[in-house]
Design a protein around this motif. Structure first.
Motif, PDB file in Angstrom:
ATOM      1  N   SER A  95     -12.922  23.200   3.221  1.00 44.62           N
ATOM      2  CA  SER A  95     -12.908  23.125   4.681  1.00 44.62           C
ATOM      3  C   SER A  95     -11.805  22.223   5.220  1.00 44.62           C
ATOM      4  N   TRP A  96     -11.642  21.033   4.676  1.00 42.50           N
ATOM      5  CA  TRP A  96     -10.637  20.111   5.208  1.00 42.50           C
ATOM      6  C   TRP A  96      -9.244  20.350   4.630  1.00 42.50           C
ATOM      7  N   LYS A  97      -9.120  21.258   3.674  1.00 39.38           N
ATOM      8  CA  LYS A  97      -7.819  21.548   3.059  1.00 39.38           C
ATOM      9  C   LYS A  97      -7.197  22.829   3.600  1.00 39.38           C
ATOM     10  N   LEU A  98      -7.983  23.632   4.305  1.00 41.06           N
ATOM     11  CA  LEU A  98      -7.505  24.961   4.700  1.00 41.06           C
ATOM     12  C   LEU A  98      -6.335  24.900   5.663  1.00 41.06           C
ATOM     13  N   ALA A  99      -6.305  23.949   6.569  1.00 43.22           N
ATOM     14  CA  ALA A  99      -5.226  23.906   7.566  1.00 43.22           C
ATOM     15  C   ALA A  99      -3.869  23.773   6.883  1.00 43.22           C
ATOM     16  N   ALA A 100      -3.764  22.837   5.936  1.00 46.42           N
ATOM     17  CA  ALA A 100      -2.488  22.673   5.224  1.00 46.42           C
ATOM     18  C   ALA A 100      -2.199  23.867   4.326  1.00 46.42           C
ATOM     19  N   ALA A 149      -0.826  26.759   6.467  1.00 40.53           N
ATOM     20  CA  ALA A 149       0.572  26.554   6.864  1.00 40.53           C
ATOM     21  C   ALA A 149       1.517  26.843   5.703  1.00 40.53           C
ATOM     22  N   ALA A 150       1.142  26.396   4.502  1.00 41.39           N
ATOM     23  CA  ALA A 150       1.992  26.644   3.334  1.00 41.39           C
ATOM     24  C   ALA A 150       2.057  28.133   3.000  1.00 41.39           C
ATOM     25  N   LEU A 151       0.930  28.834   3.100  1.00 46.72           N
ATOM     26  CA  LEU A 151       0.911  30.273   2.804  1.00 46.72           C
ATOM     27  C   LEU A 151       1.707  31.063   3.835  1.00 46.72           C
ATOM     28  N   GLN A 152       1.591  30.692   5.109  1.00 49.09           N
ATOM     29  CA  GLN A 152       2.346  31.393   6.144  1.00 49.09           C
ATOM     30  C   GLN A 152       3.851  31.198   5.949  1.00 49.09           C
ATOM     31  N   HIS A 153       4.246  30.017   5.533  1.00 47.26           N
ATOM     32  CA  HIS A 153       5.652  29.785   5.217  1.00 47.26           C
ATOM     33  C   HIS A 153       6.068  30.620   4.016  1.00 47.26           C
ATOM     34  N   PHE A 154       5.181  30.730   3.037  1.00 43.15           N
ATOM     35  CA  PHE A 154       5.474  31.502   1.824  1.00 43.15           C
ATOM     36  C   PHE A 154       5.735  32.971   2.146  1.00 43.15           C
ATOM     37  N   VAL A 155       4.881  33.584   2.953  1.00 46.11           N
ATOM     38  CA  VAL A 155       5.044  35.017   3.217  1.00 46.11           C
ATOM     39  C   VAL A 155       6.298  35.291   4.048  1.00 46.11           C
ATOM     40  N   ARG A 156       6.744  34.300   4.830  1.00 45.73           N
ATOM     41  CA  ARG A 156       7.968  34.507   5.614  1.00 45.73           C
ATOM     42  C   ARG A 156       9.221  34.442   4.744  1.00 45.73           C
ATOM     43  N   ILE A 160      -4.139  35.256   7.319  1.00 48.69           N
ATOM     44  CA  ILE A 160      -4.241  33.870   6.846  1.00 48.69           C
ATOM     45  C   ILE A 160      -4.902  32.991   7.904  1.00 48.69           C
ATOM     46  N   GLY A 161      -4.643  33.282   9.168  1.00 46.41           N
ATOM     47  CA  GLY A 161      -5.179  32.466  10.255  1.00 46.41           C
ATOM     48  C   GLY A 161      -6.679  32.572  10.443  1.00 46.41           C
ATOM     49  N   ILE A 162      -7.331  33.565   9.848  1.00 48.92           N
ATOM     50  CA  ILE A 162      -8.783  33.698  10.043  1.00 48.92           C
ATOM     51  C   ILE A 162      -9.565  33.177   8.841  1.00 48.92           C
ATOM     52  N   LEU A 163      -8.915  32.507   7.899  1.00 42.84           N
ATOM     53  CA  LEU A 163      -9.623  31.944   6.758  1.00 42.84           C
ATOM     54  C   LEU A 163     -10.598  30.875   7.230  1.00 42.84           C
ATOM     55  N   HIS A 164     -11.781  30.860   6.656  1.00 43.42           N
ATOM     56  CA  HIS A 164     -12.740  29.794   6.940  1.00 43.42           C
ATOM     57  C   HIS A 164     -13.534  29.515   5.672  1.00 43.42           C
ATOM     58  N   LEU A 183      -0.847  35.251  -6.908  1.00 42.98           N
ATOM     59  CA  LEU A 183      -0.880  33.836  -6.567  1.00 42.98           C
ATOM     60  C   LEU A 183      -2.327  33.447  -6.295  1.00 42.98           C
ATOM     61  N   VAL A 184      -2.888  32.574  -7.152  1.00 47.51           N
ATOM     62  CA  VAL A 184      -4.298  32.193  -7.059  1.00 47.51           C
ATOM     63  C   VAL A 184      -4.384  30.714  -6.709  1.00 47.51           C
ATOM     64  N   MET A 185      -5.093  30.389  -5.600  1.00 48.33           N
ATOM     65  CA  MET A 185      -5.263  29.001  -5.186  1.00 48.33           C
ATOM     66  C   MET A 185      -6.749  28.684  -5.110  1.00 48.33           C
ATOM     67  N   THR A 186      -7.166  27.601  -5.762  1.00 42.64           N
ATOM     68  CA  THR A 186      -8.568  27.203  -5.773  1.00 42.64           C
ATOM     69  C   THR A 186      -8.674  25.682  -5.755  1.00 42.64           C
ATOM     70  N   ASP A 187      -9.857  25.184  -5.361  1.00 39.09           N
ATOM     71  CA  ASP A 187     -10.063  23.738  -5.351  1.00 39.09           C
ATOM     72  C   ASP A 187     -11.278  23.345  -6.179  1.00 39.09           C
ATOM     73  N   GLY A 188     -11.769  24.250  -7.020  1.00 36.41           N
ATOM     74  CA  GLY A 188     -12.972  23.908  -7.772  1.00 36.41           C
ATOM     75  C   GLY A 188     -13.076  24.655  -9.083  1.00 36.41           C
ATOM     76  N   MET A 189     -14.254  24.518  -9.696  1.00 36.90           N
ATOM     77  CA  MET A 189     -14.557  25.168 -10.957  1.00 36.90           C
ATOM     78  C   MET A 189     -15.544  26.293 -10.688  1.00 36.90           C
ATOM     79  N   ASP A 190     -15.430  27.367 -11.462  1.00 40.23           N
ATOM     80  CA  ASP A 190     -16.267  28.542 -11.227  1.00 40.23           C
ATOM     81  C   ASP A 190     -17.750  28.196 -11.392  1.00 40.23           C
ATOM     82  N   ASN A 191     -18.563  28.628 -10.415  1.00 37.31           N
ATOM     83  CA  ASN A 191     -20.007  28.426 -10.524  1.00 37.31           C
ATOM     84  C   ASN A 191     -20.805  29.616 -10.002  1.00 37.31           C
ATOM     85  N   LYS A 192     -20.139  30.778  -9.826  1.00 41.98           N
ATOM     86  CA  LYS A 192     -20.853  31.900  -9.198  1.00 41.98           C
ATOM     87  C   LYS A 192     -20.448  33.269  -9.746  1.00 41.98           C
TER      88      LYS A 192
END
Length: 414
Positions: free
Chosen positions: A178-183, A186-193, A227-231, A260-269
């Motif tokens: 939740s608190w990492k999505l904003a940054a 922005a990085a992903l939007q720069h990447f696709v451009r 990208i802008g609707i991620l939550h 390109l795979v981005m994650t902030d945790g370990m698989d649990n599901k």
């Protein structure tokens, strides 16, 4: 004598006269006593065959999936004719070899030995110097390719500077993001451009389920909106997202593919296992760039905790064991799993702790990935082919040059 002939002639004449008068009498009687007339059905007209019988040579020369045009309704019956086959020239008569004098029986002609069938394999290779800068003048004689432990001839080498790519972006949107999505957005939007105009990309978001937010597109604006609707919400089904992302990117238009795979945790599901994800990566032949946001942790592979420290010198990555970056247990990233997926495919892994590291480093790394895709080489080599993945090893012979290549290659095709 004469009298006998006369009598017979007279009798014949009488018979002729009687026969001539018979139709008139029958007609008169019918008029006075009419007989009911029976209406019999008229014989049906048998239609001619609608399609002419084609010769075998005609059928062989039809275009693929040829569908004859049906006649227009209301139009008279027409004969539908198949395309005429090109005239076939008759083969020349077989030439008989002279039989050696003094020998009887058939002459045996030696047959050539059957050569093993080969196909053309293709892999992406990244070459850097000892500072991490890309090598831009690599030659095919600088590389040696081994497939399943057997050296294979290198047929060609092409720099990928203008080669379009089919790219899948897979983003973790579990609750801890939740608190990492904003940054990250922005990085992903720069990447696709920074992608080339011909590149196509899609966006998948995953938590405990996987969602395709944007299908393949060449429009950066469409990707920006997705990208802008991620939550953030839910748990982390990393292995499922990797498997489904690979299945999706394999549908891409271009031969060169990346995930390109981005994650902030370990698989649990996940319903898929780590081995399922690794096997899918081996079969796909897709570059998997992994990015972990959090502290480097262990994995189900049994690997000890590690820290992966990026060093930017033109896109190359160095893996170090310097210091454990801060962060709580709930922010550990399965770094060993991420590195395993990237190593299998010849790509890179980047792990950073957003609590102690400027998030602009994430944007810099995404730009490095975009640039690396243009600095790679496509290597063509003689492969044994087949339906299974092949184990690959690529060695560089030029001093001071490090080569990064996939450990497995998908079934080769011509």
């Amino acid at each position: 004598m004469n009298r006998k002939i006369y009598v017979q002639s007279g009798a014949i004449a009488a018979v002729v006269i009687a026969l001539a008068m018979l139709p008139a009498s029958v007609t008169k009687a019918a008029a006075s006593n009419p007989i009911p007339m029976i209406d019999y059905p008229a014989p049906q007209q048998i239609a001619a065959p609608a399609i002419e019988t084609a010769q075998a040579s005609q059928l062989q020369n039809l275009p693929p999936r040829y569908v004859p045009q049906a006649p227009t309704q209301g139009a008279p019956d027409q004969t539908l004719t198949l395309p005429q086959a090109a005239p076939q020239s008759s083969p020349p008569p077989a030439e008989e070899l002279p039989r050696p004098q003094g020998q009887e029986g058939t002459l045996e002609v030696p047959t050539s030995e059957r050569q093993p069938q080969t196909t053309v394999g293709r892999i992406q290779v990244t070459a850097t110097d000892d500072t991490g800068r890309w090598i831009q003048d690599l030659r095919k004689q600088d590389l040696t390719v081994y497939e399943d432990g057997i050296q294979r001839p290198v047929l060609g080498l092409q720099r990928d500077i203008d080669m379009p790519v089919s790219i899948g972006i897979v983003v973790d949107t579990s609750g801890s993001m939740s608190w990492k999505l904003a940054a990250a957005e922005a990085a992903l939007q720069h990447f696709v451009r920074t992608l080339n105009p011909s590149d196509q990309a899609f966006l998948i978001a995953f938590s405990d389920r996987t969602f395709l937010l944007q299908d393949f597109t060449v429009d950066p604006a469409a990707l920006d909106r997705a990208i802008g609707i991620l939550h953030a919400n839910g748990e982390t089904a990393l292995y499922d997202a990797v498997v489904q992302g690979l299945q999706k990117v394999e549908q891409g238009r271009w031969p060169k593919k990346a995930l390109l795979v981005m994650t902030d945790g370990m698989d649990n599901k996940s319903s898929n296992s780590l081995n399922d994800a690794i096997q899918a990566a081996r079969r796909a032949g897709v570059l998997i760039y992994t990015v972990g946001l959090g502290t480097a942790g262990g994995s189900s592979m049994g690997t000890s905790p590690m820290t992966i420290t990026p060093m930017f010198g033109g896109g190359g990555m160095r893996f170090g064991h310097r210091h454990q970056m801060g962060g709580g247990e709930d922010e550990r990233v399965d770094a060993a799993t991420l590195q395993s997926l990237s190593d299998e495919t010849g790509a890179t892994t980047f792990v950073m702790n957003p609590r102690v590291t400027d998030m602009s480093a994430l944007d810099a790394h995404f730009q490095s990935i975009s640039a690396e895709l243009r600095e790679q080489y496509t290597v063509r080599y003689a492969s044994a082919g087949g339906a299974r993945p092949h184990q690959i090893r690529v060695e560089g012979s030029r001093p001071g040059v490090e080569v990064r290549a996939p450990k497995w290659a998908a079934d080769a095709g011509s």
